[in-house]
Design a protein around this motif. Structure first.
Motif, PDB file in Angstrom:
ATOM      1  N   ASP A 124      26.916  34.926  -1.282  1.00 26.93           N
ATOM      2  CA  ASP A 124      26.119  35.840  -0.467  1.00 26.93           C
ATOM      3  C   ASP A 124      24.659  35.454  -0.692  1.00 26.93           C
ATOM      4  O   ASP A 124      24.003  35.958  -1.591  1.00 26.93           O
ATOM      5  N   PHE A 125      24.165  34.526   0.124  1.00 27.81           N
ATOM      6  CA  PHE A 125      22.881  33.890  -0.164  1.00 27.81           C
ATOM      7  C   PHE A 125      21.695  34.669   0.390  1.00 27.81           C
ATOM      8  O   PHE A 125      21.848  35.527   1.271  1.00 27.81           O
ATOM      9  N   ASN A 126      20.524  34.341  -0.122  1.00 26.27           N
ATOM     10  CA  ASN A 126      19.264  34.953   0.302  1.00 26.27           C
ATOM     11  C   ASN A 126      18.795  34.257   1.588  1.00 26.27           C
ATOM     12  O   ASN A 126      18.212  33.181   1.543  1.00 26.27           O
ATOM     13  N   ARG A 127      19.055  34.864   2.723  1.00 27.90           N
ATOM     14  CA  ARG A 127      18.733  34.236   4.000  1.00 27.90           C
ATOM     15  C   ARG A 127      17.219  34.080   4.187  1.00 27.90           C
ATOM     16  O   ARG A 127      16.751  33.094   4.770  1.00 27.90           O
ATOM     17  N   ASP A 143      29.164  27.030   3.419  1.00 31.31           N
ATOM     18  CA  ASP A 143      28.191  25.949   3.221  1.00 31.31           C
ATOM     19  C   ASP A 143      27.452  25.627   4.519  1.00 31.31           C
ATOM     20  O   ASP A 143      26.240  25.396   4.515  1.00 31.31           O
ATOM     21  N   LEU A 144      28.188  25.601   5.625  1.00 31.37           N
ATOM     22  CA  LEU A 144      27.554  25.355   6.917  1.00 31.37           C
ATOM     23  C   LEU A 144      26.531  26.431   7.251  1.00 31.37           C
ATOM     24  O   LEU A 144      25.428  26.141   7.731  1.00 31.37           O
ATOM     25  N   ASP A 145      26.871  27.681   6.980  1.00 34.67           N
ATOM     26  CA  ASP A 145      25.986  28.799   7.280  1.00 34.67           C
ATOM     27  C   ASP A 145      24.700  28.713   6.461  1.00 34.67           C
ATOM     28  O   ASP A 145      23.589  28.893   6.979  1.00 34.67           O
ATOM     29  N   ILE A 146      24.850  28.405   5.157  1.00 36.10           N
ATOM     30  CA  ILE A 146      23.676  28.277   4.293  1.00 36.10           C
ATOM     31  C   ILE A 146      22.792  27.117   4.746  1.00 36.10           C
ATOM     32  O   ILE A 146      21.568  27.258   4.883  1.00 36.10           O
ATOM     33  N   GLU A 197      29.024  27.424  15.614  1.00 39.20           N
ATOM     34  CA  GLU A 197      28.083  27.270  16.728  1.00 39.20           C
ATOM     35  C   GLU A 197      26.673  26.926  16.261  1.00 39.20           C
ATOM     36  O   GLU A 197      25.733  26.933  17.059  1.00 39.20           O
ATOM     37  N   GLY A 198      26.508  26.633  14.975  1.00 32.96           N
ATOM     38  CA  GLY A 198      25.189  26.279  14.461  1.00 32.96           C
ATOM     39  C   GLY A 198      24.816  24.839  14.781  1.00 32.96           C
ATOM     40  O   GLY A 198      25.590  24.083  15.373  1.00 32.96           O
ATOM     41  N   ASP A 199      23.596  24.452  14.369  1.00 28.67           N
ATOM     42  CA  ASP A 199      23.104  23.094  14.612  1.00 28.67           C
ATOM     43  C   ASP A 199      23.511  22.118  13.510  1.00 28.67           C
ATOM     44  O   ASP A 199      23.511  20.904  13.729  1.00 28.67           O
ATOM     45  N   THR A 200      23.820  22.642  12.334  1.00 25.59           N
ATOM     46  CA  THR A 200      24.169  21.794  11.202  1.00 25.59           C
ATOM     47  C   THR A 200      25.527  21.130  11.407  1.00 25.59           C
ATOM     48  O   THR A 200      26.494  21.786  11.795  1.00 25.59           O
TER      49      THR A 200
END
Length: 279
Positions: A42-45, A90-93, A133-136
């Motif tokens: 649960d990362f610090n966005r 990992d993709l989201d981060i 759907e992200g760019d990474t």
């Protein structure tokens, strides 16, 4: 060309980017979470977005590397969803950090049937990327060849990408130590590697290079990194590789040993002399 190294996120994602900039890097790699765990973070966005903004301001390129236990060949069905969730995390981060991709090692299947391993990989990649759907991008990295020699050739990486339902969400990472260990690059045949990779379309989707020398000879199938120019690959081979036309827009990150007497800052400066053709 962007040159940098792997850096720690001990002080957060923004801290990692700031440290990379301070050591003269123009590219860097980081683990998005604990490198020894696939537990969801649960990362610090806000911190991640500060990292992205800083990189854009300073002209830094970043890439993430999935934790060590990550595998695209999971034998037990009960473990499969956890692995998929971890890679999506990992993709989201990485996407929040503005990173070009997350590096995932090409799968290693533990049976004697590599075809089963390829099928397992493709199925998992499809399940991971279907909702993404992200760019990474997800970046497949070539293997050194330890154990069952899956993922040691450019043909394998290209073919797996082409067989996936979402190839536009997949790119490649080339590890120079792995390429040397597996024998596709012997230190003297870079032109042949470029010719083969160009025919396959590999370089069109190559997004990052792990710039590592090797402690062992070519075709040793041993993944042991050495500092650039100080291992079995050697300075002349790296100079030829780095100055090839296909490499000029590809960021390169060091995953090499460092010490108080030879830091990544020192090694980045050295690599830049190879680019300039200095002696």
């Amino acid at each position: 060309m962007k040159i940098g190294s792997h850096v720690s996120i001990r002080h957060g994602y923004y801290g990692a980017a700031s440290h990379a900039f301070d050591i003269g890097a123009t590219a860097f790699q980081y683990f998005p979470k604990n490198p020894r765990s696939i537990q969801i973070k649960d990362f610090n966005r806000e911190d991640a977005e500060r990292c992205a903004a800083f990189c854009q301001e300073k002209g830094l390129v970043s890439v993430a590397h999935t934790p060590y236990p990550t595998s695209l060949c999971v034998d037990r069905e009960e473990d499969r969803q956890g692995m998929i969730d971890s890679i999506r995390n990992d993709l989201d981060i990485a996407d929040a950090c503005g990173s070009i991709g997350i590096v995932v090692h090409f799968g290693k299947h533990h049976s004697d049937d590599p075809l089963e391993g390829y099928q397992m990989m493709i199925s998992m990649l499809d399940d991971i990327l279907e909702p993404w759907e992200g760019d990474t991008l997800l970046l497949l990295e070539n293997n050194a060849g330890q154990g069952l020699k899956m993922g040691t050739t450019l043909e394998e990486l290209v073919q797996v990408r082409e067989l996936c339902q979402y190839p536009s969400k997949i790119g490649f990472c080339l590890d120079t130590c792995h390429a040397f260990a597996s024998g596709i690059w012997n230190g003297e045949n870079w032109e042949e590697v470029v010719e083969k990779g160009s025919e396959l379309g590999f370089f069109e989707d190559l997004k990052v290079v792990h710039l590592n020398d090797s402690r062992y000879p070519t075709q040793s199938y041993r993944d042991r990194h050495a500092n650039v120019g100080k291992g079995e690959i050697g300075e002349a081979a790296f100079r030829a590789m780095l100055n090839a036309n296909v490499m000029q827009t590809i960021p390169c990150v060091l995953e090499t040993p460092k010490s108080d007497t030879y830091t990544h800052k020192d090694e980045i400066q050295y690599v830049n002399t190879l680019l300039k053709g200095d002696t």
